[in-house]
Write a protein that holds these residues in place. Structure first.
Motif, PDB file in Angstrom:
ATOM      1  N   GLU B  77      -4.872   5.802  10.408  1.00 27.49           N
ATOM      2  CA  GLU B  77      -5.823   7.069  11.237  1.00 27.49           C
ATOM      3  C   GLU B  77      -6.682   8.052  10.734  1.00 27.49           C
ATOM      4  OE1 GLU B  77      -3.745   8.424  15.278  1.00 27.49           O
ATOM      5  OE2 GLU B  77      -4.526   6.420  16.337  1.00 27.49           O
ATOM      6  N   LYS B  78      -5.435   8.305   9.792  1.00 33.59           N
ATOM      7  CA  LYS B  78      -6.458   9.626   8.744  1.00 33.59           C
ATOM      8  C   LYS B  78      -7.279   9.403   7.888  1.00 33.59           C
ATOM      9  CE  LYS B  78      -5.473  13.370  12.147  1.00 33.59           C
ATOM     10  NZ  LYS B  78      -4.299  14.365  12.055  1.00 33.59           N
ATOM     11  N   GLY B  79      -6.553   8.101   7.122  1.00 38.25           N
ATOM     12  CA  GLY B  79      -7.043   7.816   5.712  1.00 38.25           C
ATOM     13  C   GLY B  79      -5.719   8.631   4.669  1.00 38.25           C
ATOM     14  N   VAL B  80      -5.094   8.992   5.602  1.00 38.13           N
ATOM     15  CA  VAL B  80      -3.461  10.190   4.272  1.00 38.13           C
ATOM     16  C   VAL B  80      -3.001   8.647   3.387  1.00 38.13           C
ATOM     17  CG1 VAL B  80      -4.343  12.132   5.778  1.00 38.13           C
ATOM     18  CG2 VAL B  80      -2.213  10.304   5.529  1.00 38.13           C
ATOM     19  N   LEU B  81      -2.367   9.480   2.772  1.00 37.09           N
ATOM     20  CA  LEU B  81      -1.529   8.798   1.843  1.00 37.09           C
ATOM     21  C   LEU B  81       0.062   9.410   2.327  1.00 37.09           C
ATOM     22  CD1 LEU B  81      -1.143   6.650  -0.735  1.00 37.09           C
ATOM     23  CD2 LEU B  81      -0.772   9.295  -2.303  1.00 37.09           C
ATOM     24  N   GLY B  82       1.057   8.633   2.689  1.00 31.42           N
ATOM     25  CA  GLY B  82       2.053   8.466   2.967  1.00 31.42           C
ATOM     26  C   GLY B  82       4.151   7.910   1.812  1.00 31.42           C
ATOM     27  N   ILE B  83       4.413   9.035   2.116  1.00 33.55           N
ATOM     28  CA  ILE B  83       5.716   9.020   2.202  1.00 33.55           C
ATOM     29  C   ILE B  83       7.144   8.833   2.464  1.00 33.55           C
ATOM     30  CG2 ILE B  83       7.354   9.981   0.201  1.00 33.55           C
ATOM     31  CD1 ILE B  83       4.802  10.911  -1.791  1.00 33.55           C
ATOM     32  N   VAL B  84       7.827   7.989   2.592  1.00 35.59           N
ATOM     33  CA  VAL B  84       8.730   7.927   3.622  1.00 35.59           C
ATOM     34  C   VAL B  84      10.163   7.426   2.827  1.00 35.59           C
ATOM     35  CG1 VAL B  84      10.108   6.326   5.481  1.00 35.59           C
ATOM     36  CG2 VAL B  84       7.772   6.496   5.459  1.00 35.59           C
ATOM     37  N   ARG B  85      10.775   8.525   3.297  1.00 34.25           N
ATOM     38  CA  ARG B  85      12.334   8.567   2.694  1.00 34.25           C
ATOM     39  C   ARG B  85      13.297   8.100   2.894  1.00 34.25           C
ATOM     40  NH1 ARG B  85      14.623  11.707  -1.830  1.00 34.25           N
ATOM     41  NH2 ARG B  85      16.283  10.243  -2.443  1.00 34.25           N
ATOM     42  N   GLU B  86      14.034   6.972   2.212  1.00 35.23           N
ATOM     43  CA  GLU B  86      14.865   6.515   4.253  1.00 35.23           C
ATOM     44  C   GLU B  86      16.005   5.994   3.746  1.00 35.23           C
ATOM     45  OE1 GLU B  86      13.786   5.063   9.027  1.00 35.23           O
ATOM     46  OE2 GLU B  86      12.922   4.019   7.194  1.00 35.23           O
ATOM     47  N   ASP B  87      17.452   5.936   3.871  1.00 33.70           N
ATOM     48  CA  ASP B  87      18.748   5.835   3.430  1.00 33.70           C
ATOM     49  C   ASP B  87      18.713   5.225   1.644  1.00 33.70           C
ATOM     50  OD1 ASP B  87      19.094   5.485   5.701  1.00 33.70           O
ATOM     51  OD2 ASP B  87      18.063   3.439   5.700  1.00 33.70           O
ATOM     52  N   GLY B  88      17.406   6.551   1.131  1.00 32.98           N
ATOM     53  CA  GLY B  88      17.631   6.718  -0.457  1.00 32.98           C
ATOM     54  C   GLY B  88      16.463   5.751  -0.932  1.00 32.98           C
ATOM     55  N   ALA B  89      15.889   5.246  -0.351  1.00 35.21           N
ATOM     56  CA  ALA B  89      15.229   4.669  -0.498  1.00 35.21           C
ATOM     57  C   ALA B  89      13.344   5.523  -0.386  1.00 35.21           C
ATOM     58  CB  ALA B  89      14.626   3.134   0.336  1.00 35.21           C
ATOM     59  N   LEU B  90      12.601   4.671  -0.939  1.00 36.82           N
ATOM     60  CA  LEU B  90      11.406   5.212  -1.281  1.00 36.82           C
ATOM     61  C   LEU B  90       9.949   4.633  -1.054  1.00 36.82           C
ATOM     62  CD1 LEU B  90      10.373   8.897  -1.625  1.00 36.82           C
ATOM     63  CD2 LEU B  90       9.195   8.142  -3.602  1.00 36.82           C
ATOM     64  N   THR B  91       9.920   4.877  -0.072  1.00 36.10           N
ATOM     65  CA  THR B  91       7.863   4.112   0.636  1.00 36.10           C
ATOM     66  C   THR B  91       6.935   5.209   0.174  1.00 36.10           C
ATOM     67  OG1 THR B  91       9.836   3.171   2.328  1.00 36.10           O
ATOM     68  CG2 THR B  91       7.224   2.299   1.826  1.00 36.10           C
ATOM     69  N   VAL B  92       6.411   4.165  -0.909  1.00 36.77           N
ATOM     70  CA  VAL B  92       4.317   4.519  -0.574  1.00 36.77           C
ATOM     71  C   VAL B  92       3.667   4.475   0.092  1.00 36.77           C
ATOM     72  CG1 VAL B  92       2.784   5.103  -2.055  1.00 36.77           C
ATOM     73  CG2 VAL B  92       4.836   5.620  -2.765  1.00 36.77           C
ATOM     74  N   VAL B  93       3.277   4.733   1.945  1.00 33.29           N
ATOM     75  CA  VAL B  93       2.667   3.919   2.197  1.00 33.29           C
ATOM     76  C   VAL B  93       1.343   4.673   2.048  1.00 33.29           C
ATOM     77  CG1 VAL B  93       1.508   3.477   4.853  1.00 33.29           C
ATOM     78  CG2 VAL B  93       4.346   4.540   4.335  1.00 33.29           C
ATOM     79  N   SER B 117      15.714   4.460  -7.337  1.00 28.65           N
ATOM     80  CA  SER B 117      16.202   3.474  -6.806  1.00 28.65           C
ATOM     81  C   SER B 117      15.141   2.871  -6.299  1.00 28.65           C
ATOM     82  CB  SER B 117      16.684   3.637  -5.211  1.00 28.65           C
ATOM     83  OG  SER B 117      15.872   4.411  -4.242  1.00 28.65           O
ATOM     84  N   PRO B 118      14.498   1.497  -6.153  1.00 26.72           N
ATOM     85  CA  PRO B 118      13.202   0.469  -6.487  1.00 26.72           C
ATOM     86  C   PRO B 118      12.571   1.835  -5.562  1.00 26.72           C
ATOM     87  CG  PRO B 118      14.881  -0.707  -5.248  1.00 26.72           C
ATOM     88  CD  PRO B 118      15.614   0.842  -6.442  1.00 26.72           C
ATOM     89  N   ILE B 119      11.173   1.854  -5.828  1.00 26.98           N
ATOM     90  CA  ILE B 119      10.277   2.819  -4.464  1.00 26.98           C
ATOM     91  C   ILE B 119       9.133   1.640  -4.515  1.00 26.98           C
ATOM     92  CG2 ILE B 119       7.701   3.734  -5.555  1.00 26.98           C
ATOM     93  CD1 ILE B 119       9.263   4.947  -7.192  1.00 26.98           C
ATOM     94  N   GLN B 120       9.375   1.097  -2.715  1.00 30.56           N
ATOM     95  CA  GLN B 120       8.637   0.344  -2.049  1.00 30.56           C
ATOM     96  C   GLN B 120       7.124   0.816  -2.427  1.00 30.56           C
ATOM     97  OE1 GLN B 120      10.631  -0.191   0.823  1.00 30.56           O
ATOM     98  NE2 GLN B 120      12.798  -0.717   0.617  1.00 30.56           N
ATOM     99  N   ILE B 121       6.219  -0.565  -2.294  1.00 32.92           N
ATOM    100  CA  ILE B 121       4.897   0.475  -1.678  1.00 32.92           C
ATOM    101  C   ILE B 121       4.946  -0.271  -0.669  1.00 32.92           C
ATOM    102  CG2 ILE B 121       1.982   0.120  -2.420  1.00 32.92           C
ATOM    103  CD1 ILE B 121       3.717   0.835  -5.244  1.00 32.92           C
ATOM    104  N   GLU B 122       3.846  -0.088  -0.321  1.00 37.73           N
ATOM    105  CA  GLU B 122       3.890  -0.508   1.692  1.00 37.73           C
ATOM    106  C   GLU B 122       1.722  -0.114   1.768  1.00 37.73           C
ATOM    107  OE1 GLU B 122       4.127  -0.257   5.992  1.00 37.73           O
ATOM    108  OE2 GLU B 122       5.794   0.261   5.333  1.00 37.73           O
ATOM    109  N   ARG B 123       1.476  -1.314   1.826  1.00 37.60           N
ATOM    110  CA  ARG B 123      -0.143  -1.320   2.149  1.00 37.60           C
ATOM    111  C   ARG B 123      -0.634  -1.613   3.541  1.00 37.60           C
ATOM    112  NH1 ARG B 123      -5.159  -3.248  -2.114  1.00 37.60           N
ATOM    113  NH2 ARG B 123      -6.666  -2.861  -0.583  1.00 37.60           N
ATOM    114  N   LEU B 124      -1.026  -0.691   4.205  1.00 34.65           N
ATOM    115  CA  LEU B 124      -1.437  -1.428   5.833  1.00 34.65           C
ATOM    116  C   LEU B 124      -2.851  -1.920   5.191  1.00 34.65           C
ATOM    117  CD1 LEU B 124      -0.872   1.825   6.951  1.00 34.65           C
ATOM    118  CD2 LEU B 124       0.406   0.290   7.388  1.00 34.65           C
ATOM    119  N   ARG B 125      -3.237  -2.881   6.341  1.00 39.17           N
ATOM    120  CA  ARG B 125      -4.401  -3.229   5.941  1.00 39.17           C
ATOM    121  C   ARG B 125      -5.600  -2.541   5.494  1.00 39.17           C
ATOM    122  NH1 ARG B 125      -6.291  -0.706   9.725  1.00 39.17           N
ATOM    123  NH2 ARG B 125      -5.415  -0.489  11.261  1.00 39.17           N
ATOM    124  N   GLU B 126      -6.656  -3.475   4.774  1.00 38.65           N
ATOM    125  CA  GLU B 126      -7.706  -2.773   4.770  1.00 38.65           C
ATOM    126  C   GLU B 126      -7.888  -1.724   5.452  1.00 38.65           C
ATOM    127  OE1 GLU B 126      -9.778  -1.897   1.154  1.00 38.65           O
ATOM    128  OE2 GLU B 126      -8.557  -4.211   1.307  1.00 38.65           O
TER     129      GLU B 126
END
Ligand SMILES: Nc1ncnc2c1ncn2[C@@H]1O[C@H](COP(=O)(O)OP(=O)(O)O)[C@@H](O)[C@H]1O
Ligand SMILES: [Mg+2]
Lengths: 284, 326
Positions: B77-93, B117-126
């Motif tokens: 909704e706001k076009g920001v960048l997101g970071i989720v740290r969960e169970d040691g994994a890091l996801t960039v949204v 630990s491997p960084i996941q990158i999660e890209r939301l729809r355009e």
């Protein structure tokens, strides 16, 4: 034919009837006058007949059609003029008529011609809010005539009108009859009723106390009288004699004694008959 | 049909001669002025650029949020960048950066000792173009001004007719119930649509799906006009009516809060028709690819139902024989 039978109406629901046991029939093409003082129940009866008030008891039949079963299209044949003028105050006289005319699926009269007839030509493009009470009354009547109705209800059409406007109103109502319309005329103006109506009903406290043609009512209830104008020491004097047995004798004796200048027979007016029947006048 | 047209012309004239209508029209102009000159195009002051869950993060423009879902929502909704740290994994949204940009970003922000630990990158729809701050309010103004005109004005016209006694004259004419309801509904469907289009053109411009916009506005205006008449038949005069509609009006405004503060969304709020209308306007003006079919069809059903209810109420309470004539 319009047939009203055993009509009662209770506004408050406490068994006090504004109208009790009212029955009459109106023949096609007739002007039927409903005469009575204010509060007698005239408007109540008209409103039940037009379906504005619900029919609590009794029946109102238009030929074979009950007032309960009227459909909107029935009103193509009907015109109603109200005691209280009710027009759109923010619309001009002309607009009031034009838009009302648009509701009908029968041919309607030219609003401008009708306004001219009502003496409202110069005010046609003024808002009805700027009209006097009498002008609004005439506009309300014009609206009732726009569809050239077969059945016309007129509730106090001369209320709020000056004598000359009232006289032209009388002509207008007669024209409706000549056109073949049936007219239900509610009024406390006995002169109007006397001049126009084929039959009248006297209504008092919600009940019909007499119903007949004006001339029959006069025959039945009126006392005939003569008035004599004669020269006195001080100038002109007059005396009236009722033509019952006593009065007849007094009249002939009197004539023998004085120099009569004019002798007029006097008919009873509907007003006098109304007073005789109800003990009260029409205007109070 | 002639009947409806005659009534429609009459209602239109009465509307133009009603002071309140001009008050509402001035309000419309004021709203457009507000959007252009009083609300900044960019939100100034503190602005979130990073939404973070599950870790500390120093620096300005960072908002620590309560759940991974919330991170996604803010990215969307706001076009920001997101970071989720969960169970040691890091996801960039994110919603549309290149892989290189994301990797560079991660390298930049991660303290060197972070166990990678491997960084996941999660890209939301355009994501669409970010919506300028001042224009974000346009759906609110349209849903709560243009669409609501009929709710008030139809009732005011109706109560005016009642007070002037002209309904009695209508009742002894061949007019009938359906043309009466239809003319007022139609009038405000037209007026509401003209208002809404003017507001949209004057603020957002011409690049949106105009047909969807018109369908939504016609349905919404019809619905609110009918609703307004349904309420008004229970009142004899404008002042007593007004007391009753103000709470209703306030209730109808509640979805505005949901729109501005997404966390405020009790389940019942979706039952308020302005809720779906509001989000549908947002979607039409600033498309994200959601389908509006369900909103349009629900609103159609509600409008048809409202028409029947309104016709029945008008017939019963306004246009049929009663114990006394007012
Ligand atoms: N809406 C009403 N509620 C209660 N009583 C009414 C109402 N309208 C008329 N009445 C009463 O009914 C009686 C008849 O009134 P109405 O039919 O208006 O008489 P008229 O038309 O002959 O002057 C009067 O006593 C009047 O007070
Ligand atoms: Mg009366």
């Amino acid at each position: 034919m319009i047939k009203v039978e055993g009509l009662y109406h209770d506004y408050v629901g406490k068994g006090e009837y504004a109208v009790s046991d009212v029955s009459f029939t109106i023949e096609r093409g007739e002007i039927f006058g409903f005469l009575g003082p204010n509060g007698a129940g005239k408007s109540t009866v008209q409103n039940i007949m037009t379906g504005l008030l619900d029919l609590q008891k009794g029946s109102v039949m238009y030929d074979d059609l009950s007032v309960r079963d009227l459909t909107p299209s029935f009103f193509n044949r009907v015109g109603v003029s109200f005691e209280q003028p009710n027009v759109y105050l923010r619309l001009t006289g002309l607009e009031n008529l034009e838009h009302f005319a648009g509701l009908f699926s029968v041919p309607t009269l030219d609003p401008m011609v009708l306004l001219e007839r009502m003496g409202l030509r110069d005010e046609a493009r003024k808002r009805a809010g700027e009209y006097s009470k009498g002008m609004r009354q005439r506009l309300t009547l014009a609206r009732a005539l726009i569809n050239q109705p077969d059945i016309l209800f007129l509730d106090e059409p001369t209320g709020g009108l000056d004598p000359s406007a009232a006289a032209s109103m009388r002509d207008l109502i007669l024209e409706q009859k000549e056109r073949g319309a049936t007219v239900f005329l509610t009024t406390h103006n006995m002169y109007l009723a006397e001049e126009l109506c084929d039959r009248v009903a006297f209504l008092e406290s919600g009940r019909i106390v007499a119903m007949d043609s004006p001339s029959n009512l006069k025959l039945k209830h009126g006392q005939h009288a003569v008035s004599v104008e004669y020269a006195d020491h001080d100038g002109l004097a007059s005396r009236t004699f009722e033509l019952d047995n006593e009065g007849k004798q007094a009249f002939t004796d009197f004539i023998a004694q004085v120099e009569p200048l004019t002798i007029h027979s006097q008919e009873a007016t509907l007003e006098q008959i109304f007073i005789k029947l109800t003990g009260r006048g029409l205007t109070q | 049909m002639n009947r409806v047209m005659s009534l429609l012309r009459q209602d239109f004239k009465l509307l133009l001669r009603n002071a309140l209508f001009w008050v509402l029209t001035v309000a419309l102009v004021l709203i457009v002025v507000t959007v252009w000159y009083l609300i900044p195009r960019e939100q100034t002051g503190f602005e979130t650029r990073l939404a973070v869950y599950g870790m500390e993060f120093p620096g300005g423009g960072v908002e620590i949020v309560a759940s991974p879902g919330k991170v996604e929502q803010m990215v969307r909704e706001k076009g920001v960048l997101g970071i989720v740290r969960e169970d040691g994994a890091l996801t960039v949204v994110h919603d549309g950066l290149s892989k290189q940009a994301v990797t560079a970003f991660v390298a930049q922000i991660m303290p060197p000792q972070t166990p990678l630990s491997p960084i996941q990158i999660e890209r939301l729809r355009e994501a669409p173009q970010p919506v300028p701050y001042n224009l974000r309010f346009v759906p609110i103004f349209i849903a709560f001004e243009a669409v609501i005109v009929g709710f008030f004005m139809a009732a005011i016209l109706m109560l005016g007719e009642r007070q002037e006694g002209v309904l009695e004259a209508y009742r002894v004419s061949p007019g009938g119930v359906v043309p009466y309801v239809a003319s007022k509904s139609l009038l405000f469907a037209i007026v509401g649509t003209v208002y809404a289009l003017l507001m949209a053109f004057a603020t957002v411009g011409f690049v949106f799906n105009i047909w969807q916009f018109i369908i939504l506005t016609v349905l919404g205006s019809l619905f609110y006009t009918l609703l307004g008449m349904c309420v008004a038949v229970f009142f004899e005069d404008i002042s007593s009516w007004f007391l009753a509609v103000v709470p209703l009006w306030a209730l109808n405004m509640l979805p505005m809060i949901s729109f501005s503060v997404p966390t405020f969304s009790p389940p019942w709020i979706e039952w308020i028709p302005s809720y779906s209308a509001l989000f549908a306007y947002d979607e039409i003006l600033f498309p994200t690819g959601k389908s509006l079919l369900s909103v349009h069809s629900l609103l159609s059903v509600e409008t048809i139902a409202a028409f029947f209810v309104c016709a029945a109420l008008v017939k019963r309470r306004l246009l049929s024989a009663r114990g006394c004539v007012s």
